[in-house]
Design an enzyme around this catalytic site. Structure first.
Site, mmCIF file in Angstrom:
data_model
loop_
_atom_site.group_PDB
_atom_site.id
_atom_site.type_symbol
_atom_site.label_atom_id
_atom_site.label_comp_id
_atom_site.label_asym_id
_atom_site.label_seq_id
_atom_site.Cartn_x
_atom_site.Cartn_y
_atom_site.Cartn_z
ATOM 1 N N ASN A 77 -109.616 62.134 -28.028
ATOM 2 C CA ASN A 77 -108.683 62.647 -27.267
ATOM 3 C C ASN A 77 -108.661 61.798 -25.958
ATOM 4 O O ASN A 77 -109.615 61.833 -25.277
ATOM 5 C CB ASN A 77 -108.775 64.164 -26.855
ATOM 6 C CG ASN A 77 -107.683 64.448 -25.757
ATOM 7 O OD1 ASN A 77 -106.712 63.669 -25.513
ATOM 8 N ND2 ASN A 77 -107.730 65.730 -25.094
ATOM 9 N N TRP A 78 -107.677 60.727 -25.955
ATOM 10 C CA TRP A 78 -107.768 59.682 -24.751
ATOM 11 C C TRP A 78 -107.207 60.390 -23.371
ATOM 12 O O TRP A 78 -107.123 59.787 -22.462
ATOM 13 C CB TRP A 78 -107.033 58.605 -25.158
ATOM 14 C CG TRP A 78 -107.746 57.631 -26.233
ATOM 15 C CD1 TRP A 78 -108.984 57.911 -26.752
ATOM 16 C CD2 TRP A 78 -107.294 56.417 -26.748
ATOM 17 N NE1 TRP A 78 -109.270 57.111 -27.576
ATOM 18 C CE2 TRP A 78 -108.162 56.130 -27.681
ATOM 19 C CE3 TRP A 78 -106.036 55.750 -26.623
ATOM 20 C CZ2 TRP A 78 -108.262 54.886 -28.337
ATOM 21 C CZ3 TRP A 78 -105.879 54.409 -27.185
ATOM 22 C CH2 TRP A 78 -107.113 54.160 -28.149
ATOM 23 N N LYS A 79 -106.507 61.487 -23.613
ATOM 24 C CA LYS A 79 -106.043 62.140 -22.487
ATOM 25 C C LYS A 79 -104.953 61.245 -21.737
ATOM 26 O O LYS A 79 -104.299 60.328 -22.305
ATOM 27 C CB LYS A 79 -106.966 62.711 -21.586
ATOM 28 C CG LYS A 79 -107.996 63.504 -22.058
ATOM 29 C CD LYS A 79 -108.886 64.489 -20.984
ATOM 30 C CE LYS A 79 -109.872 65.008 -21.862
ATOM 31 N NZ LYS A 79 -110.609 66.202 -21.191
ATOM 32 N N HIS B 40 -104.327 72.337 -26.119
ATOM 33 C CA HIS B 40 -105.254 71.690 -25.319
ATOM 34 C C HIS B 40 -105.178 72.598 -24.117
ATOM 35 O O HIS B 40 -104.153 72.845 -23.504
ATOM 36 C CB HIS B 40 -105.110 70.212 -25.201
ATOM 37 C CG HIS B 40 -106.494 69.950 -24.701
ATOM 38 N ND1 HIS B 40 -106.787 69.841 -23.234
ATOM 39 C CD2 HIS B 40 -107.432 69.255 -25.307
ATOM 40 C CE1 HIS B 40 -107.920 69.270 -23.347
ATOM 41 N NE2 HIS B 40 -108.538 68.856 -24.215
ATOM 42 N N GLU C 278 -105.910 71.739 -21.258
ATOM 43 C CA GLU C 278 -105.206 71.117 -20.081
ATOM 44 C C GLU C 278 -103.690 71.310 -20.039
ATOM 45 O O GLU C 278 -103.023 71.106 -19.126
ATOM 46 C CB GLU C 278 -105.707 69.671 -19.949
ATOM 47 C CG GLU C 278 -106.929 69.515 -19.675
ATOM 48 C CD GLU C 278 -107.604 68.053 -20.056
ATOM 49 O OE1 GLU C 278 -107.275 67.323 -20.737
ATOM 50 O OE2 GLU C 278 -109.243 68.203 -19.786
ATOM 51 N N GLU D 278 -112.832 74.665 -28.085
ATOM 52 C CA GLU D 278 -113.497 73.848 -26.820
ATOM 53 C C GLU D 278 -113.379 74.899 -25.504
ATOM 54 O O GLU D 278 -112.432 75.292 -24.788
ATOM 55 C CB GLU D 278 -111.942 72.809 -26.475
ATOM 56 C CG GLU D 278 -111.673 72.089 -27.552
ATOM 57 C CD GLU D 278 -111.263 70.638 -26.851
ATOM 58 O OE1 GLU D 278 -112.025 69.426 -27.089
ATOM 59 O OE2 GLU D 278 -110.075 70.608 -26.294
ATOM 60 N N GLY E 1 -115.319 68.052 -19.980
ATOM 61 C CA GLY E 1 -115.292 67.126 -19.113
ATOM 62 C C GLY E 1 -116.411 67.364 -17.982
ATOM 63 O O GLY E 1 -116.296 66.676 -16.725
ATOM 64 N N SER F 77 -117.581 67.715 -23.847
ATOM 65 C CA SER F 77 -118.653 66.977 -23.259
ATOM 66 C C SER F 77 -119.602 66.610 -24.664
ATOM 67 O O SER F 77 -120.825 66.422 -24.624
ATOM 68 C CB SER F 77 -119.846 67.939 -22.281
ATOM 69 O OG SER F 77 -118.845 67.920 -20.963
ATOM 70 N N GLY G 277 -113.361 63.810 -25.747
ATOM 71 C CA GLY G 277 -112.697 63.373 -24.627
ATOM 72 C C GLY G 277 -113.342 62.101 -24.159
ATOM 73 O O GLY G 277 -113.130 60.849 -24.642
ATOM 74 N N GLY G 278 -113.998 62.114 -23.079
ATOM 75 C CA GLY G 278 -114.690 60.859 -22.198
ATOM 76 C C GLY G 278 -115.309 59.949 -23.206
ATOM 77 O O GLY G 278 -114.924 58.856 -23.021
HETATM 78 C C1 PEP Z 1 -111.446 67.155 -24.736
HETATM 79 O O1 PEP Z 1 -110.406 66.536 -23.770
HETATM 80 O O2 PEP Z 1 -110.727 67.671 -25.540
HETATM 81 C C2 PEP Z 1 -112.643 67.159 -24.412
HETATM 82 C C3 PEP Z 1 -113.322 67.720 -25.077
HETATM 83 O O3 PEP Z 1 -113.039 66.206 -23.442
HETATM 84 P P1 PEP Z 1 -114.714 65.879 -23.177
HETATM 85 O O4 PEP Z 1 -115.061 65.404 -24.350
HETATM 86 O O5 PEP Z 1 -114.451 64.623 -21.983
HETATM 87 O O6 PEP Z 1 -115.312 67.155 -22.638
#
Ligand code: PEP
Length: 259
Positions: A13-15, A103, A105, A171, A177, A217, A238-239
């Site tokens: 997930n590049w957000k 999601h 967010e 999640e 994050g 994470s 994500g990251g």
């Molecule tokens: C996400 O955005 O779905 C996510 C899990 O982010 P991260 O891996 O950065 O926690």
């Protein structure tokens, strides 16, 4: 059924990150390194969820590779007066096979509620997309011992509109994050509960074949312990998905997993 019978998924997930040039470089890193990760190992599905403006760029870059494409969100309507939104047919037209629904967010930034997420999931499958339905509890909900009630509420609402197919991403919001990953035990408990609730909602057989990904994470140093858990079938990342080396390492762990 153990997770050895479910093909693992590594999803990035590049957000709201990257410009076209960055996306090209990242895709080239992934398509260059991917065959070595998938070869001789088991197999994994690999999906990228870029920002809408990058979809056609990424579609071009991953053409002919084992990588699939997904949208980060979609409106439940097929077209119309919804400024700033993107529809299922538009995502499919851009080369997407998947879409994220719900999601945290989106829930937080855009006030998306459980019912809307259910409508999106159903609209996704009506337009030939596979929804990856995201759910998870906040830190306060976990401290108040509301986790299982929240997961049941979110899952029930997401499936109320009866999407033809779906996968799930657990999640926990407190892990997204933050660098604070759920322990394998905490994640497994949530995943097992989701699978048991799925069995009640859609039957044992579908519950046994649905992939439930962990997100929050996830990185190369923690994914092996997580995927060793019976009900964890891959990752929504994500990251770490913005770094081709790290994401390839996560794909490698998924592809080698034998259940
Ligand atoms: C996400 O955005 O779905 C996510 C899990 O982010 P991260 O891996 O950065 O926690």
């Amino acid at each position: 059924m153990s997770n050895g019978n479910r093909r693992p998924v590594a999803a990035g997930n590049w957000k709201m990150n990257l410009l076209r040039r960055d996306a090209e470089v990242l895709c080239q890193g992934l398509t260059g390194g991917l065959p070595a990760k998938l070869e001789g190992a088991g197999a994994a599905d690999v999906v990228l969820f870029p920002t809408a403006t990058l979809l056609t760029t990424v579609a071009r870059q991953i053409q002919g590779s084992a990588i699939s494409l997904g949208g980060q969100d979609m409106h439940p309507d097929a077209s119309g007066a919804h400024t700033g939104d993107v529809s299922g047919p538009q995502l499919a037209d851009a080369g997407c096979g998947w879409v994220l629904c719900g999601h945290s967010e989106r829930r937080q930034d855009h006030g998306e509620d459980d019912a809307l997420i259910g409508r999106k999931a159903r609209a996704a499958t009506d337009h030939g997309l596979l929804p990856l339905i995201c759910l998870g509890e906040s830190g306060n909900e976990r401290r108040a011992e509301q986790t299982l009630a929240v997961l049941r509420r979110q899952l029930t609402a997401a499936l109320a509109s009866k999407p033809a197919s779906f996968e799930i991403a657990y999640e926990p919001i407190w892990a997204i994050g933050t660098g604070e990953v759920a322990t394998p035990e905490i994640a497994q408990q949530a995943h097992a509960f989701l699978r048991q609730t799925l069995a009640e909602l859609v039957g044992e057989e579908r519950a046994a074949t649905t992939r439930i990904l962990y997100g929050g994470s996830a990185n190369p140093s923690n994914v092996a312990d997580l995927i060793a858990q019976r009900d964890i079938d891959g990752f929504l990342v994500g990251g770490a998905s913005l770094d081709s080396g790290k994401f390839l390492d996560i794909i490698d762990v998924c592809a080698r997993h034998r259940g």
